[in-house]
Write an enzyme that holds these catalytic residues in place. Structure first.
Site: not given
Length: 319
Positions: A126-127, A129, A131-133, A148, A290
């Site tokens: 669903i997302a 980034a 460093l990870g997803q 995550k 963040d």
């Protein structure tokens, strides 16, 4: 010896840096011989073109460059608005890694594949980034979860990227010293290295949640029944590379039309977020570092900002 992909990323990063610096330096000298109005127009177009160029190359480089781009996208206090607006695409549009890579990560940490532990898991994230997803999963009891995954080999990539970015920031700082990029680099590097430890992230999430336990989302008087909500961590499915927590649905905090359609006043959301950050910084001493719009959502049903499951567990929200 560096691999070809690593060497290519290194070269591309420097090439884009010199290209952007060359554009601004050329414009600096051109401003001396053209009218002020024309110079302003050229500067605006340069900011817009630069933003698009940076985004296009960051999406190819991936890794830590995405994180730096996201950080720069919210630095509207000293970077030109036309530039930061172009970088905002990095808050959401990050290309994901294949699900098979995430499955291998899970197998390495827990000795079983995700489908052997969860009732089900969505292979499409669903997302995603820097460093990870994050993938949606359902526990055996039906609870909806956000899982995550940290990207494979990201530790080595981050180490290489930090060295390159330090040199790039030093170069840009030499040309534009008033932006203070050296200090920005130091702060970003420290934060990013800590982000590689998902267990620490989970502990910080719980700590901030405890600090807001029972805290009303104020000051708006209409929010008396609202509160800040934080995803609950599922510790038996967490490691330094994987973080599993409760999934919470909501509206992205910058989606003003959706907020208004849900009967939520965006101004009250902003006031509540300011209150939450003042509490974290000045009272608790622990805060979410963040806070870009991709990490804060508002739960429909009451006017409130809230944690989003995407890339980092957002800090504040109201339900």
């Amino acid at each position: 010896m560096a691999s070809k992909p690593s060497r290519f990323r290194f070269i591309r990063a420097y090439w884009v840096t010199f290209l952007v610096l060359g554009q601004y330096l050329s414009l600096f000298f051109l401003k001396k011989i053209i009218s002020e109005a024309r110079a302003e127009g050229l500067m605006l177009r340069t900011h817009q073109k630069t933003g698009k160029r940076i985004v296009a190359n960051i999406l190819k480089l991936k890794g830590l460059y995405i994180k730096i781009g996201q950080t720069l996208s919210i630095m509207t206090n000293f970077l030109p608005q036309a530039l930061t607006e172009g970088l905002q695409e990095l808050q959401d549009a990050v290309p994901p890694h294949p699900y098979e890579e995430m499955e291998k990560r899970f197998l390495a940490d827990f000795g079983k594949r995700p489908d052997e532990i969860f009732k089900s898991i969505e292979p499409v994230p669903i997302a995603s980034a820097s460093l990870g997803q994050v993938h949606v999963a359902y526990a055996r009891n039906g609870a909806k979860l956000a899982v995550k995954f940290q990207y494979p080999d990201i530790d080595r990539i981050v180490g290489q990227d930090l060295k390159t970015i330090r040199n790039i920031f030093g170069l840009v700082n030499f040309v534009f010293p008033h932006y203070g990029l050296k200090n920005i680099y130091r702060e970003c590097a420290q934060m990013i290295l800590q982000e590689l430890d998902f267990e620490m992230e989970g502990k910080n999430l719980e700590q901030i949640g405890k600090n807001f336990n029972g805290e009303a989302a104020r000051p708006p008087a209409t929010w008396k029944e609202s509160k800040y909500v934080f995803p609950k961590v599922t510790w038996d499915l967490c490691s330094k590379k994987i973080l599993t927590a409760e999934f919470i649905d909501g509206i992205k905090v910058t989606n003003l039309e959706a907020l208004k359609a849900a009967g939520i006043d965006p101004q009250e959301v902003a006031v509540s977020l300011i209150h939450s950050y003042c509490k974290q910084i000045f009272i608790d001493g622990v805060y979410h570092a963040d806070p870009h719009p991709g990490n804060i959502i508002v739960v429909p049903g009451s006017p409130s900002p809230q944690p989003s499951p995407p890339t980092k567990w957002p800090l504040s929200g109201v339900k």
